[in-house]
Enzyme design. Sequence first.
Site, PDB file in Angstrom:
ATOM      1  N   GLU A  23       0.585  -1.175   0.040  1.00  0.00           N
ATOM      2  CA  GLU A  23       0.086  -0.159   0.229  1.00  0.00           C
ATOM      3  C   GLU A  23       1.098   1.261  -0.578  1.00  0.00           C
ATOM      4  O   GLU A  23       1.491   1.479   1.002  1.00  0.00           O
ATOM      5  CB  GLU A  23      -0.496  -0.263   1.177  1.00  0.00           C
ATOM      6  CG  GLU A  23      -2.123  -1.191   1.420  1.00  0.00           C
ATOM      7  CD  GLU A  23      -3.117  -1.120   0.343  1.00  0.00           C
ATOM      8  OE1 GLU A  23      -3.256   0.149   0.203  1.00  0.00           O
ATOM      9  OE2 GLU A  23      -3.349  -1.756   0.403  1.00  0.00           O
ATOM     10  N   CYS A  27      -2.143   9.028   2.225  1.00  0.00           N
ATOM     11  CA  CYS A  27      -2.175   8.871   1.087  1.00  0.00           C
ATOM     12  C   CYS A  27      -3.183   9.073   0.037  1.00  0.00           C
ATOM     13  O   CYS A  27      -2.702   8.807  -0.733  1.00  0.00           O
ATOM     14  CB  CYS A  27      -1.674   6.832   0.967  1.00  0.00           C
ATOM     15  SG  CYS A  27      -3.075   6.221   2.247  1.00  0.00           S
TER      16      CYS A  27
END
Length: 474
Positions: A247, A281
């Site tokens: 990720e 993010c």
Amino acid sequence: MEAITEIDQIYINGKFVTPNGTEVQSLFNPSTAQIIGRVRLGNATDVDHAVSAAKAAFKMYSGYTIEQRKSILEKIYHAISANQDKLNEAAVAEYGSPLAATKFRTSLAAQFFMDASHALDEIEFEKKFDKAVIVKEPVGVVAAITPWNADYIHMCGKIAPALAAGCTVVIKPSEFNAIETQLLTECFRDAGIPDGLINIVNGTGAVVGSALSSHPDVALVSFTGSTQTGKTISRSAADTVKRLVLELGGKSPNILLDDCDFEAAVPRALLIAFSNSGQACHAGTRLIVPENKLPLVSELLIDAVNKLKIGDLFAEDAQIGPMVNAQQYQRVQSYIQKGIDEGATLLVGGPGHPDGLEGFYVRPTVFTNVSNDMAIAREEIFGPVLSVLTYRSEEEAISIANDSIYGLSAYISSGDAERAKQLAKKIESGRVIINSVVNSEPKTPFGGFKQSGIGRTGWTYGIEMHLEPKVIAF
Ligand code: NAD
């Protein structure tokens, strides 16, 4: 002078033990830049001990029934839920999160275990054919490596699917979150689960992270962090052909279509860009707007930035906290300077601290007249800095949105849901959120296209990443 918390143990095989590593790192309150703790870091020997414990526990745990695994997941859910208040206080003090945001994240972190338990009901662990059966087996010991920007979410988001799949875990959390990690680890200890399922080694990426990602007894590395570190981990995992769940970073586009409600879409764009004080993010940090709406958007942006609640983190309406540490503060400052040097227009914000605040606070900043080849449009800043770009046609908006190495999240505002959905299909991204800040459907996966990652987390998708299908043919 704040009290100093000493974290001098790691967690292996159900016990807190003194690490073999002797290096000590200071922990800071980012609101004040004062030292609030010290953590003793582990080393490669500690990784060996933790992996051995996880390997031994895997022999027993991989044979547990689905019902037994569900019971373990639910015990952890209850242990974390019972300790929300102290977990939240630590995240405010050590990470600088506004209280309201950390409350949401801590309860979500606990919920991951309950969701994983429920998701197990939807996985077909055995599929029969006339002449064969497919069985899904846990992959083995999982090494989880996590960043500092939401310690509980990342740790729980990795441990829950791994345990649900029947795997055991060694986790290396970020070395900047040791106080938060200690409290969460106490929840795992108090949950009353078998020893060795969850092992935790504090340490740096270069020492503990790299020992874990190359360890021969680790079957899968589940990593959340920067794309650059993701590439390093992929290389060190390659020798033993480990499975990878990555990720990674993002530079997410947020397209405002000409038919949207600008009065609602612009303040929402700030929430999307400055979520988790910009240290997210999935932050929508490239705002892509119709060229002829730029004056209106600029006016609304200035107004919305001036209304942001910065600081006073325990206040229920606090929205923006400081950057996590001095290094991150400097990084954001350097990008703000780069935007100015590259010739973008500083609409609001700029270098330095917001008035009356010190520590690692930065000024929420918006640039207009940004072109997509500028560093502030291409690189992940990971702070409250928004770049506004303009387009003349829908095709141009899509091409700007897709002109990125990343593909983690995207956002669209429009008055026409069908038009937005058709546009969403053309965007290269793991998810596209329409007229909202968040995706509130828990049964969907999360993960990136392109250099934003490999694999998915969430619901059954995250558990499936930890399972190997085996065919038994008759
Ligand atoms: P980072 O990549 O510097 O560090 C992440 C973790 O990796 C830390 O625990 C670190 O100690 C470890 N690490 C560093 N070098 C390593 C190495 N050589 N081998 C093994 N481990 C190593 O990231 P960060 O600064 O902690 O976090 C910010 C980054 O994380 C941003 O790029 C952000 O986009 C990303 N992130 C992604 C997601 C997502 O879900 N896609 C979520 C949050 C953060």
